[in-house]
Design a protein around this motif. Structure first.
Motif, PDB file in Angstrom:
ATOM      1  N   ASN A 145     -34.749 -16.614 -57.595  1.00 55.51           N
ATOM      2  CA  ASN A 145     -35.372 -17.360 -56.498  1.00 55.51           C
ATOM      3  C   ASN A 145     -36.670 -16.709 -56.045  1.00 55.51           C
ATOM      4  O   ASN A 145     -37.662 -17.397 -55.770  1.00 55.51           O
ATOM      5  CB  ASN A 145     -34.390 -17.462 -55.336  1.00 55.51           C
ATOM      6  CG  ASN A 145     -34.879 -18.388 -54.235  1.00 55.51           C
ATOM      7  OD1 ASN A 145     -35.271 -17.940 -53.166  1.00 55.51           O
ATOM      8  ND2 ASN A 145     -34.841 -19.681 -54.493  1.00 55.51           N
TER       9      ASN A 145
ATOM     10  N   GLN B 196     -34.069 -23.633 -61.980  1.00 52.04           N
ATOM     11  CA  GLN B 196     -33.436 -22.535 -61.247  1.00 52.04           C
ATOM     12  C   GLN B 196     -32.020 -22.896 -60.795  1.00 52.04           C
ATOM     13  O   GLN B 196     -31.061 -22.144 -61.038  1.00 52.04           O
ATOM     14  CB  GLN B 196     -34.287 -22.200 -60.008  1.00 52.04           C
ATOM     15  CG  GLN B 196     -33.601 -21.319 -59.006  1.00 52.04           C
ATOM     16  CD  GLN B 196     -34.316 -21.297 -57.663  1.00 52.04           C
ATOM     17  OE1 GLN B 196     -34.178 -20.351 -56.902  1.00 52.04           O
ATOM     18  NE2 GLN B 196     -35.087 -22.339 -57.350  1.00 52.04           N
TER      19      GLN B 196
ATOM     20  N   ILE C 167     -25.005 -25.310 -54.739  1.00 54.24           N
ATOM     21  CA  ILE C 167     -26.195 -25.294 -55.591  1.00 54.24           C
ATOM     22  C   ILE C 167     -26.344 -26.621 -56.336  1.00 54.24           C
ATOM     23  O   ILE C 167     -27.453 -27.154 -56.471  1.00 54.24           O
ATOM     24  CB  ILE C 167     -26.138 -24.108 -56.571  1.00 54.24           C
ATOM     25  CG1 ILE C 167     -26.254 -22.794 -55.797  1.00 54.24           C
ATOM     26  CG2 ILE C 167     -27.248 -24.205 -57.609  1.00 54.24           C
ATOM     27  CD1 ILE C 167     -25.981 -21.560 -56.632  1.00 54.24           C
TER      28      ILE C 167
ATOM     29  N   SER D  78     -21.257 -22.721 -56.354  1.00 50.10           N
ATOM     30  CA  SER D  78     -21.680 -23.639 -57.420  1.00 50.10           C
ATOM     31  C   SER D  78     -21.809 -25.061 -56.902  1.00 50.10           C
ATOM     32  O   SER D  78     -22.752 -25.785 -57.258  1.00 50.10           O
ATOM     33  CB  SER D  78     -20.709 -23.582 -58.596  1.00 50.10           C
ATOM     34  OG  SER D  78     -19.404 -23.967 -58.205  1.00 50.10           O
TER      35      SER D  78
ATOM     36  N   LEU E  14     -28.376 -21.289 -61.983  1.00 46.97           N
ATOM     37  CA  LEU E  14     -27.521 -20.629 -60.994  1.00 46.97           C
ATOM     38  C   LEU E  14     -26.158 -21.306 -60.862  1.00 46.97           C
ATOM     39  O   LEU E  14     -25.146 -20.629 -60.655  1.00 46.97           O
ATOM     40  CB  LEU E  14     -28.228 -20.587 -59.634  1.00 46.97           C
ATOM     41  CG  LEU E  14     -29.470 -19.691 -59.567  1.00 46.97           C
ATOM     42  CD1 LEU E  14     -30.102 -19.748 -58.188  1.00 46.97           C
ATOM     43  CD2 LEU E  14     -29.117 -18.247 -59.935  1.00 46.97           C
TER      44      LEU E  14
ATOM     45  N   SER F 241     -23.755 -10.795 -58.178  1.00 50.79           N
ATOM     46  CA  SER F 241     -24.062 -12.194 -58.508  1.00 50.79           C
ATOM     47  C   SER F 241     -25.093 -12.759 -57.536  1.00 50.79           C
ATOM     48  O   SER F 241     -25.946 -13.568 -57.908  1.00 50.79           O
ATOM     49  CB  SER F 241     -22.791 -13.055 -58.478  1.00 50.79           C
ATOM     50  OG  SER F 241     -22.267 -13.154 -57.170  1.00 50.79           O
TER      51      SER F 241
ATOM     52  N   VAL G  30     -29.156 -14.521 -58.007  1.00 52.48           N
ATOM     53  CA  VAL G  30     -29.723 -15.629 -57.228  1.00 52.48           C
ATOM     54  C   VAL G  30     -31.035 -15.201 -56.596  1.00 52.48           C
ATOM     55  O   VAL G  30     -32.054 -15.899 -56.681  1.00 52.48           O
ATOM     56  CB  VAL G  30     -28.738 -16.083 -56.122  1.00 52.48           C
ATOM     57  CG1 VAL G  30     -29.378 -17.162 -55.252  1.00 52.48           C
ATOM     58  CG2 VAL G  30     -27.438 -16.590 -56.715  1.00 52.48           C
TER      59      VAL G  30
END
Length: 266
Positions: free
Chosen positions: A172, A209, A240, A237, A213, A164, A168
């Motif tokens: 990115n 983005q 982000i 989460s 994510l 995972s 990212v």
């Protein structure tokens, strides 16, 4: 007071053996934290030291830096996209932990380490801002985003590198490659730097983005058949989403409020 010996013991006990001994992954983590402390001190004292000095002319340095960022992020993003997501069966609703000594798990750890080093390299953005005396760019959003990415990638690499995280990193990296291409153009053509359209599009893709994510990390939380650590995905989460919130605030303040105020002048 917690001693370095105790920290080193914890680090040795829980660290991921795949990344142990890699550059800046050593125990105790004095070099990494020394690097971060130096960065924080430069943010704090740098503007004061530059106050009575002329801005540095960094066109050549920034051009080389931007080209390097375009290449390394582009290579990493495309290779990661091919290896992790196209040649292997990536489970978006419950990403694999990819823990083990097989080739796939080792490659995940290797890619993650490269990405971690690139996040430390990104900190030079702040140094250039201070040396060029562009104080308006030295915002809380800028500093927090860079610091969070440096710390997050370090702890993920040290204790919990999985697929995972690779998603990212890949997204990115590809966005950063586009972003640094824009920065390169601004060093070559001042008209590009004045273009609001370019800046808005860069902000658009950054917000997109973080939206993607945040959804990606929330999906395993609500997947009852997924045995991933829920706390980790919830934490990521939320972080982000917090960064996304700050980008939205920046977007409103920079492009919507100013646009409306300019209309009122006429």
């Amino acid at each position: 007071m917690v001693s370095l010996g105790y920290i080193s013991e914890i680090w040795n006990k829980y660290e991921d053996p795949r990344t142990a001994g890699k550059f800046l992954m050593e125990n105790p983590p004095t070099r990494f934290f020394g690097f971060i402390i130096s960065y924080v001190l430069f943010i704090h004292f740098g503007p004061t030291l530059m106050k009575k000095r002329k801005p540095f002319e960094l066109k050549l340095v920034k051009s080389v830096y931007n080209i390097f960022q375009i290449v390394i992020n582009g290579y990493y993003g495309l290779y990661g996209l091919y290896y992790v997501f196209l040649t292997h069966n990536y489970n978006y609703s419950c990403p694999s932990l990819a823990i083990g000594n097989d080739e796939y798990a080792q490659t995940i750890a290797h890619l993650g380490h490269i990405y971690f080093l690139s996040k430390l390299w990104d900190l030079f953005d702040t140094i250039f801002i201070i040396l060029k005396k562009n104080d308006r760019q030295l915002s809380f959003l800028h500093c927090y985003h860079h610091m969070f990415m440096a710390f997050a990638t370090y702890f993920i690499m040290k204790f919990y590198i999985d697929t995972s995280f690779c998603l990212v990193a890949v997204i990115n990296a590809l966005i950063h490659s586009c972003m640094y291409f824009y920065y390169f153009l601004t060093t070559q053509n001042s008209e590009v730097k004045k273009s609001i359209t370019w800046k808005k599009h860069i902000t658009h893709i950054q917000m997109l983005q973080f939206t993607v994510l945040s959804i990606h990390f929330l999906r395993p939380v609500f997947n009852t058949e997924c045995n991933r650590p829920k706390v980790w995905d919830i934490f990521m989460s939320l972080q982000i989403l917090f960064i996304l919130y700050m980008f939205i605030q920046f977007y409103i303040k920079t492009y919507l409020v100013k646009k409306n105020s300019n209309k009122k002048k006429f």
